[in-house]
Design an enzyme around this catalytic site. Sequence first.
Site, PDB file in Angstrom:
ATOM      1  N   GLU A  36       6.618   5.784  44.325  1.00 13.77           N
ATOM      2  CA  GLU A  36       7.241   4.727  44.180  1.00 13.77           C
ATOM      3  C   GLU A  36       7.493   4.415  42.667  1.00 13.77           C
ATOM      4  OE1 GLU A  36       8.771   2.821  46.702  1.00 13.77           O
ATOM      5  OE2 GLU A  36       7.894   3.721  48.306  1.00 13.77           O
ATOM      6  N   CYS A  86      11.023  -3.470  38.962  1.00 14.11           N
ATOM      7  CA  CYS A  86      11.431  -2.050  39.359  1.00 14.11           C
ATOM      8  C   CYS A  86      12.881  -1.897  39.851  1.00 14.11           C
ATOM      9  CB  CYS A  86      10.499  -1.336  40.315  1.00 14.11           C
ATOM     10  SG  CYS A  86      10.176  -1.953  41.890  1.00 14.11           S
TER      11      CYS A  86
HETATM   12  P1  NAD Z   1       2.485   3.199  34.775  1.00 13.65           P
HETATM   13  O1  NAD Z   1       3.079   4.605  35.533  1.00 13.65           O
HETATM   14  O2  NAD Z   1       2.236   3.447  33.419  1.00 13.65           O
HETATM   15  O3  NAD Z   1       0.949   3.067  35.663  1.00 13.65           O
HETATM   16  C1  NAD Z   1       0.867   2.831  37.022  1.00 13.65           C
HETATM   17  C2  NAD Z   1      -0.521   3.485  37.217  1.00 13.65           C
HETATM   18  O4  NAD Z   1      -0.961   4.408  36.951  1.00 13.65           O
HETATM   19  C3  NAD Z   1      -1.452   2.384  36.743  1.00 13.65           C
HETATM   20  O5  NAD Z   1      -2.675   1.991  37.637  1.00 13.65           O
HETATM   21  C4  NAD Z   1      -2.300   2.963  35.655  1.00 13.65           C
HETATM   22  O6  NAD Z   1      -3.664   2.639  35.403  1.00 13.65           O
HETATM   23  C5  NAD Z   1      -1.993   4.641  36.033  1.00 13.65           C
HETATM   24  N1  NAD Z   1      -1.728   5.298  34.999  1.00 13.65           N
HETATM   25  C6  NAD Z   1      -1.171   5.323  33.684  1.00 13.65           C
HETATM   26  N2  NAD Z   1      -1.282   6.295  33.148  1.00 13.65           N
HETATM   27  C7  NAD Z   1      -1.899   7.246  33.792  1.00 13.65           C
HETATM   28  C8  NAD Z   1      -2.122   8.426  33.391  1.00 13.65           C
HETATM   29  N3  NAD Z   1      -1.919   9.221  32.325  1.00 13.65           N
HETATM   30  N4  NAD Z   1      -2.772   9.563  34.457  1.00 13.65           N
HETATM   31  C9  NAD Z   1      -3.276   8.759  35.822  1.00 13.65           C
HETATM   32  N5  NAD Z   1      -2.884   7.462  35.837  1.00 13.65           N
HETATM   33  C10 NAD Z   1      -2.196   6.890  35.127  1.00 13.65           C
HETATM   34  O7  NAD Z   1       3.392   1.971  35.300  1.00 13.65           O
HETATM   35  P2  NAD Z   1       3.523   0.749  34.908  1.00 13.65           P
HETATM   36  O8  NAD Z   1       3.677   0.472  33.412  1.00 13.65           O
HETATM   37  O9  NAD Z   1       1.938   0.045  35.525  1.00 13.65           O
HETATM   38  O10 NAD Z   1       4.548   0.016  35.986  1.00 13.65           O
HETATM   39  C11 NAD Z   1       5.695   0.032  35.261  1.00 13.65           C
HETATM   40  C12 NAD Z   1       6.605   0.872  36.127  1.00 13.65           C
HETATM   41  O11 NAD Z   1       6.382   1.087  37.440  1.00 13.65           O
HETATM   42  C13 NAD Z   1       8.037   1.031  35.920  1.00 13.65           C
HETATM   43  O12 NAD Z   1       8.647   2.107  35.765  1.00 13.65           O
HETATM   44  C14 NAD Z   1       8.464   0.520  37.315  1.00 13.65           C
HETATM   45  O13 NAD Z   1       9.927   0.766  37.601  1.00 13.65           O
HETATM   46  C15 NAD Z   1       7.746   1.244  38.220  1.00 13.65           C
HETATM   47  N6  NAD Z   1       7.675   0.272  39.496  1.00 13.65           N
HETATM   48  C16 NAD Z   1       8.242   0.692  40.618  1.00 13.65           C
HETATM   49  C17 NAD Z   1       8.060   0.146  41.693  1.00 13.65           C
HETATM   50  C18 NAD Z   1       8.679   0.531  42.897  1.00 13.65           C
HETATM   51  O14 NAD Z   1       8.121   0.105  44.134  1.00 13.65           O
HETATM   52  N7  NAD Z   1       9.333   1.712  42.926  1.00 13.65           N
HETATM   53  C19 NAD Z   1       7.329  -1.044  41.790  1.00 13.65           C
HETATM   54  C20 NAD Z   1       6.881  -1.758  40.537  1.00 13.65           C
HETATM   55  C21 NAD Z   1       6.962  -1.031  39.429  1.00 13.65           C
END
Ligand code: NAD
Length: 429
Positions: A173, A207
């Site tokens: 997602e 998002c």
């Molecule tokens: P992110 O990808 O930075 O982090 C998401 C998760 O991944 C966190 O739990 C984080 O700890 C983990 N993570 C971060 N870096 C990692 C790595 N290198 N290796 C493994 N795990 C890692 O996203 P965010 O900043 O928390 O959220 C914002 C993003 O999420 C935006 O792009 C937004 O559009 C998207 N989002 C999508 C939805 C959806 O339903 N499609 C909903 C909410 C947010």
Amino acid sequence: MDPFEEKLQRLKEAFDTGKTKTAKFRAEQLRSLGRFLQDSSKQLHDALHEDLGKVTKLSSAFIRKEPFGLVLIIAPWNYPLNLTITPLVGAIAAGNCVILKPSEISKNTEKVLAELLPQYLDQSCFAVVLGGPEETGQLLKHKFDYIFFTGSPRVGKIVMAAAAKHLTPITLELGGKNPCYVDDTCDPQIVANRVAWFRYFNAGQTCVAPDYVLCSQEMQERLVPALQNAITRFYGDNPQTSPNLGRIINQKHFKRLQGLLGCGRVAIGGQSDEGERYIAPTVLVDVQETEPVMQEEIFGPILPLVTVRSLDEAIEFIKRREKPLALYAYSSSVEVIKQVLAQTSSGGFCGNDGFMHMTLSSLPFGGVGSSGMGRYHGKFSFDTFSNQRACLLSCSGMEKLNGLRYPPYSPRRQQLLRWAMGSESCTLL
Ligand code: NAD
């Protein structure tokens, strides 16, 4: 010279014409496929015989939805409760065990989830683990039966690569830039109310928020005062004092957003306060496609307006970019909305409104292409977290009838088999 390039390009261009989408085309092609199987049966029969020396029947078929097993749910920070609990509900409903990894960035919610949730759930089946990128990387080395990830496309790729090592099925997602097309027939105030509410909700950290508006120069001029009107009604003359406007999650994102305020021309807002991580509800006009604000998901209370000369130009603009999670089209003409819907692709779509489609549990929620893969919400969550096992239960007797399947395949036996395979009650090879 890549031997596939020309063919792939040709098929992509054919898809872009829209011809594969009409019911007539699909029916014709399926009928043609049927004719191929019929007309070429001799050649196919011979070929199958040459390749595999290759002939099942009388049984009851059913789908058994069974849990995958151990599921990993990784959540982002922007709706830190909703985006952990909603997938968790689906995973539990389908009968899985779950490791839940909330975002370390929304650290207060993470703490509450880690401390309190285990008290309510069977701790032998459900666990909350804490950590950021490094710990999540460690976790991803393990073999899970399903991974459900919500977050950025960048990290989505890391998760997908880790899942690939174990061939673990996944849902991604993700996010991206959600276009919002506004045509000249709209009432600018109605559009402004809806776009402003959905853009500035949670300080733009959503998002499915409309990321940018595509409209004509004339509509831009009519939208600006209407957006100003909506912003003032929602958040008052000084939005910084409004209890209804959120703050940016952390300093890093605040700085990133501050850097985007220099794009285009600020028509509304533009103020920021580092101490409070406050960014005013902002509208940028005359923004160019090449500017930084149009290169990345904004994820903040900034709305760029990009002008286009026609609906076709808007559609081309949308299609040049990655497929978005959500796409919005505003028009008083249903035909225009239908045209945007038919000629573009996105995870979800909403005509004349913001992300209301996402609130309906009767609709599957998810992205396509770089905005993700897989669907959830409502029953779709249950299906996502279930292995849809295709099953057949054959009768232990009736061997005489089943004997038809066995070689040698005389012309008479082949004729009977063809008849049997054509009937509804039979399963094929
Ligand atoms: P992110 O990808 O930075 O982090 C998401 C998760 O991944 C966190 O739990 C984080 O700890 C983990 N993570 C971060 N870096 C990692 C790595 N290198 N290796 C493994 N795990 C890692 O996203 P965010 O900043 O928390 O959220 C914002 C993003 O999420 C935006 O792009 C937004 O559009 C998207 N989002 C999508 C939805 C959806 O339903 N499609 C909903 C909410 C947010």
